[in-house]
Design a protein around this motif. Structure first.
Motif, mmCIF file in Angstrom:
data_model
loop_
_atom_site.group_PDB
_atom_site.id
_atom_site.type_symbol
_atom_site.label_atom_id
_atom_site.label_comp_id
_atom_site.label_asym_id
_atom_site.label_seq_id
_atom_site.Cartn_x
_atom_site.Cartn_y
_atom_site.Cartn_z
ATOM 1 N N ALA A 171 0.849 -1.200 0.000
ATOM 2 C CA ALA A 171 0.000 0.000 0.000
ATOM 3 C C ALA A 171 0.875 1.236 0.000
ATOM 4 O O ALA A 171 1.428 1.636 1.029
ATOM 5 N N VAL A 172 1.027 1.864 -1.173
ATOM 6 C CA VAL A 172 1.898 3.030 -1.329
ATOM 7 C C VAL A 172 1.156 4.289 -0.876
ATOM 8 O O VAL A 172 0.006 4.516 -1.259
ATOM 9 N N GLU A 173 1.854 5.103 -0.100
ATOM 10 C CA GLU A 173 1.234 6.316 0.456
ATOM 11 C C GLU A 173 1.672 7.560 -0.296
ATOM 12 O O GLU A 173 2.876 7.849 -0.375
ATOM 13 N N PRO A 174 0.750 8.344 -0.833
ATOM 14 C CA PRO A 174 1.103 9.685 -1.310
ATOM 15 C C PRO A 174 1.505 10.560 -0.116
ATOM 16 O O PRO A 174 0.739 10.718 0.830
ATOM 17 N N GLU A 175 2.702 11.116 -0.189
ATOM 18 C CA GLU A 175 3.264 11.863 0.934
ATOM 19 C C GLU A 175 3.638 13.267 0.459
ATOM 20 O O GLU A 175 4.369 13.429 -0.524
ATOM 21 N N PRO A 176 3.141 14.331 1.109
ATOM 22 C CA PRO A 176 3.496 15.690 0.696
ATOM 23 C C PRO A 176 5.009 15.880 0.595
ATOM 24 O O PRO A 176 5.762 15.478 1.482
#
Length: 311
Positions: A171-176
């Protein structure tokens, strides 16, 4: 009790919500892992977001398999579900926060991060975790975007192969601030890799408030087909700062209603890594807040289909 930023609910109305709430060990780093797990079970959490780190199931120390079996037994005894998170700040390099990343210019450094994620997949399989979380990393200075995306895809391929073999979603997280920072970026990665079955999404509700063009509840609906892990905290628009519930701007009841409507079965994990100094306090306050904000369960029905009496 902090406000919900939405219609109030009786405290008990969300206790049987279809959503399952957890708390991240990256917000409990001053506690031994066994003490952290016992605390969460005592507070009534459904599970834990377990960040593999030097103080909590060190993924690089000797005896990982045996230590993982002990943690698995403890989770089972406490009735806690688990997801494995890989956002430890200095687990690979004591001088570089989150370094090395999947985007580093040095292929050997990228391989170290890939190896950590493959190890995490193995730990997740042994723990019975519902997903393994990861993120892309910040694009290194002097690296063009096309090269960065190529490195990310190549670095994740062995991890996805391991995830497919283990039957554990990645589960890849979009990270600012990272190369992969938005839901749109997740879809770029998905298309680049050919939409592999093990590839899913970590949705951080605070990040949606921070930078996505859609409101958080709409982000949940848009992400639903790929949703494998959820992190949650309060946040303000344009400021990437994880806040306790009630200290930001998010209207949580619509977000949790949207999440419940997707049929998501994994954990929704509170992520307050910079509040670890008061972790037990925030863990105690967070669960009642989420239960109040969560949608009430549907009424039970009798065999005839009529709503059953409540007592």
């Amino acid at each position: 009790m902090p406000p919900l930023h939405g219609p109030d609910r009786p405290v008990g109305s969300g206790t049987a919500s279809p959503l399952r709430f957890g708390y991240g060990t990256n917000g409990l780093t001053d506690l031994r892992l066994d003490d952290a797990l016992a605390l969460l079970a005592d507070l009534g959490y459904d599970g834990v977001g377990l960040t593999l780190d030097h103080m909590h199931l060190d993924p690089l120390a000797d005896g990982l398999a045996a230590r993982t079996r002990r943690v698995a037994a403890r989770l089972d005894a406490l009735g806690l579900g688990v997801t494995v998170e890989t956002g430890a700040r200095y687990v690979l390099d004591p001088r570089r926060k989150h370094g090395p990343s999947l985007l580093d210019p040095d292929p050997e450094d990228r391989a170290r991060r890939t190896d950590l994620l493959v190890r995490a997949v193995g730990v997740a399989a042994d723990l019975g975790a519902h997903a393994v979380h990861c993120f892309s990393g910040v694009t290194p200075s002097g690296t063009d975007e096309d090269t960065a995306w190529k490195r990310l895809a190549e670095s994740l391929t062995p991890v996805l192969d391991a995830a497919a073999t283990a039957g554990v979603p990645l589960a890849v997280e979009p990270e600012p601030g990272h190369l992969l920072s938005t839901l749109a970026d997740f879809h770029t990665l998905r298309r680049t890799l050919g939409d592999p079955e093990p590839l899913g999404l970590t949705l951080d509700i605070g990040h949606c408030q921070c930078l996505e063009p859609l409101p958080p509840a709409d982000c949940v609906r848009a992400a639903a087909p790929w949703l494998r892990h959820v992190q949650i905290e309060d946040m303000r628009r344009g400021v990437h700062e994880h806040l306790p519930f009630g200290d930001g701007e998010i209207d949580f009841p619509p977000v949790l209603e949207a999440l419940a409507a997707t049929g998501y079965q994994g954990l929704t994990v509170v992520e307050l890594p910079r509040h670890s100094h008061a972790g037990p306090h925030h863990a105690e306050r967070s669960l009642p807040f989420l239960r109040r904000a969560a949608p009430a369960p549907p009424p039970r029905t009798s065999r005839s289909g009529e709503p059953s009496a409540t007592h």
